[in-house]
Design an enzyme around this catalytic site. Structure first.
Site, short mmCIF file in Angstrom:
data_model
loop_
_atom_site.label_atom_id
_atom_site.label_comp_id
_atom_site.label_asym_id
_atom_site.label_seq_id
_atom_site.Cartn_x
_atom_site.Cartn_y
_atom_site.Cartn_z
N TYR A 43 -18.59 -8.50 -1.86
CA TYR A 43 -17.30 -7.95 -1.20
C TYR A 43 -17.75 -6.47 -0.63
O TYR A 43 -17.17 -6.26 0.40
CB TYR A 43 -16.26 -7.77 -2.59
CG TYR A 43 -14.91 -7.01 -2.12
CD1 TYR A 43 -13.91 -7.66 -1.71
CD2 TYR A 43 -15.13 -5.61 -2.48
CE1 TYR A 43 -12.78 -6.72 -1.36
CE2 TYR A 43 -13.93 -4.97 -2.38
CZ TYR A 43 -12.99 -5.61 -1.87
OH TYR A 43 -11.65 -4.87 -1.36
N LYS A 46 -17.18 -5.31 3.16
CA LYS A 46 -16.55 -4.26 3.67
C LYS A 46 -17.51 -3.38 4.30
O LYS A 46 -17.00 -2.76 5.34
CB LYS A 46 -15.96 -3.32 2.41
CG LYS A 46 -14.74 -4.14 1.56
CD LYS A 46 -13.60 -4.18 2.41
CE LYS A 46 -12.44 -4.81 1.88
NZ LYS A 46 -11.08 -4.98 2.56
#
Lengths: 328, 328
Positions: free
Chosen positions: A151, A155
Site C-alpha cells: 500500500y 502511494k
C-alpha cells in the site's frame, strides 16, 4: 465550478462532500456541479442546489477514467484506494486498484489535455505509509520514502507520477500525506491501527475498548475534520508557491497512547478511561514499532495547512461532529 | 550458473559482459550460461566457453519478459532503458519502456515464483536522476527522491517496485544508483552531460572538445570500470546485510570541471588541456545547476562498493581500458 470526488463513498469522501456542500464554494468560486464516484454508488448529498451526478465506477477498469472526466471537472479529488491490509493480502489487486487505477486517471487527463488543453487541479490522498522504519522523530520533509507495505509503495509511486504529470503541465497536482485519522467514526474495525480511535470513541459512548499496545507508543494523528480541511486547502492553494515537490507531509499531532488517554480523562473523566481494557498483542506491537511517530511538516505548515495542537481538541472535534456536541 | 543481461548491447552491458566472461565466475560459482538480450541483437562475447544465447527482445512487449526468464537464470542484470533525453521528448514511450518494461519483468518473475519458487537475484541500474534540485552537498543516504525528469521518475518508481517485490520474497533485488559515467568511451554524443567525458576523452587523443559550462560546476562521477564493479558486487552481496532498503546510492567522485581539467593536465599535459574550447551554453548551464553534486554513499561504502578516489585514476582507467594502456 465542477468538482469530481473519486472515492466519495468512503469516510473521508463523505465528509469532504458534506464540507463542500456546506461551503457552497471553493475559494471564491461557487460550486455548481458535483460528481461523486465510487465502487459502490455514493449517497446523494443533502442541501446541495447544484447539479449532482452519482457514478458507480471502478477506476481500474480501462475507459472508466475517461468517462469520469468526460464533463471536464475543474477539481478532482482522488481518494479511491483499497486499504493497507487488503493490498498486502492481494498483491495483484493492490497494484491494479491503487497504482493502475491512478495511472489510468492521470493518463486520461493527459490525453484530454492533449486534445483540448484540459488542466484540472488534482488533489490526491497519499499516506504516511510511504515512510518505513527505521524512522527518526520528528521525520523531516526531505526524508526518503522507503515503504514497508505494498500500500505504501503504491502511494509513493502515485506521488512520483503526480509530480511528473504536474511538471509536464498535464494537471496541477497536490499530494496530501494524511496522518492516521483519529477519532475515526463508526464501528471498531480490523485495521491494526484501529485501536488509536477505538480507545477514545468507544469509552466516549460508554463502551469498552481494547488497547493492544503499551502507553508509550507514539504516533501521528489528525481529526477527520482536519483531514477534510487539508484536502480543501490543497484544492485552493497556489501551486506556484508549492513548487515542483508536490507531495506534502501534513501537519498533525504527535502523541503517545498515554497522552491520548490523559486527554480522554480531561474531556470525559475517569469513568471513560476505566473502559479501556489492556490486552497486549505482540503482533500489533511489532507493527506499531514501524509506524511514523511524527513529522516536522514545515513545508505544509508554511503553506497554510493547519491541524489540531492538542488531543483534547481532537476529542472535542469528535464530540461536536459525531455526538451532537455533548457527551450523554 | 546462468546469467541474463537485459540491455546487453549498451555500453555498460557490453563492459559487464566482458567482465563476466573474463572472470568466468560470479563469487564462487562458475558461469556456465549467458543470455544477452537487447532491442538490437547483442554481439556474442569472445572467449566464453559456456552456453551463449543472444536474444532480440523488447521488454515492454507483453510476453517478452516471461520468454526471457523461461530458462530461469540465477542472476538477472536489468540495464534496459531509454535515456533521459528521449524519455523527456516522448512521454508515453518513456513510461512504456522504462516503467512498464520493468514491471513486466518483475511480474513475470513473480508469476514464475508462484509456480515453481523461482527467486533470482535482480540487479537493477537506477540513476542519480532520481534526485532533483535543490540538493544538499553531499546528499545523504536518506534524502528524498524528487526527480525533475520523467526518466528519473521512472527510475524512482522502479526502485520502489524493486523493494516491494523483494520484501514479498519474489526475488532478491538490488538497485544500483549509478553516478554519471566518466570517461564514457565512444564518440561525443548529444547528451547534455556529455561534456564531462568529452573534455577528457577527446584531448587524450589529440582532438578538440567543447566545454559549455564554467569550471566551478560540481558533479558526481565514476568510471565505466567501477560501474561494472558495482553491478557485479550487487549480484554477489548478501541481501540480508542490505536490509529492506534495496536501492543504494553508489560511491563516486565529486569533482568540479576545473578539478577534472587539472587531472587531465597532470596525466596528459598542457597540450591536452589546450584542446578544450570554452563555449558557454546557457541552457546546459541551467540544466547542470539541477544535477547532483555528490553523495555521502555511506551505506554502499559500508557494504563494500568501491570507486575511484581521484580523477587521475579515472583518466588512467580510460587509458588502460580504451587506449591500450598508453597515450600516443
Amino acid at each position: 465550478m465542477h468538482i469530481l470526488i473519486i472515492g466519495a463513498a468512503g469516510m473521508v469522501g463523505r465528509k469532504l462532500t458534506q464540507k463542500l456542500v456546506k461551503d457552497g464554494k471553493l475559494g471564491e468560486r461557487a460550486i455548481d456541479a458535483l460528481t461523486l464516484a465510487d465502487m459502490v454508488t455514493p449517497d446523494a448529498p443533502h442541501g446541495f442546489e447544484g447539479k449532482v451526478t452519482l457514478q458507480t465506477a471502478d477506476l481500474s477498469a480501462p475507459g472508466e477514467a475517461a468517462r469520469l472526466i468526460g464533463a471536464r471537472p475543474n477539481v478532482i479529488f482522488h481518494l479511491a484506494a483499497i486499504v493497507s491490509g487488503e493490498a498486502e493480502l492481494d498483491f495483484a489487486k493492490g497494484y491494479r486498484i491503487n497504482l493502475d487505477g491512478t495511472r489510468y486517471l492521470f493518463d486520461a487527463i493527459r490525453e484530454a489535455h492533449d486534445v483540448d488543453g484540459y488542466k484540472p487541479r488534482v488533489v490526491f490522498t497519499s499516506s504516511i505509509a510511504v515512510f518505513g522504519a527505521p524512522l527518526p522523530y520528528p521525520i523531516p520533509d526531505d526524508f526518503h520514502t522507503t515503504p514497508l507495505t505494498s500500500y505504501g509503495t503504491q502511494k509513493a509511486i502515485c506521488e512520483l507520477l503526480l509530480s511528473d504529470y504536474s511538471r509536464k503541465g498535464f494537471f496541477d497536482g497536490i499530494g496530501i500525506r494524511l496522518p492516521t485519522i483519529c477519532i475515526r467514526p463508526g464501528k471498531p474495525n480490523k485495521a491494526a491501527s484501529g485501536f488509536f480511535s477505538n480507545i477514545l470513541r468507544e469509552p466516549l459512548v460508554g463502551q469498552e475498548a481494547v488497547l493492544p499496545v503499551s502507553d508509550d507508543v507514539r504516533h501521528w494523528h489528525t481529526s477527520p475534520r482536519s483531514a477534510v480541511s487539508f484536502l480543501v486547502h490543497g484544492a485552493k492553494i497556489d501551486v506556484e508557491t508549492v513548487g515542483p515537490r508536490r507531495n506534502l507531509s501534513m501537519p498533525g499531532l504527535s502523541a503517545t497512547v498515554g497522552e491520548q488517554i490523559e486527554a480522554l480523562r480531561r474531556v470525559a473523566g475517569n469513568k471513560a478511561v476505566a473502559l479501556i481494557r489492556r490486552e497486549p498483542d505482540e503482533m500489533v506491537m511489532r507493527m506499531c514499532a514501524g509506524w511514523a511517530p511524527g513529522f516536522e511538516a514545515k513545508r505544509a505548515t508554511a503553506l497554510g495547512f493547519e491541524a489540531e495542537t492538542s488531543f483534547d481538541d481532537i476529542i472535542r472535534a469528535h464530540i461536536e461532529d459525531e455526538l451532537g456536541g455533548a457527551l450523554q
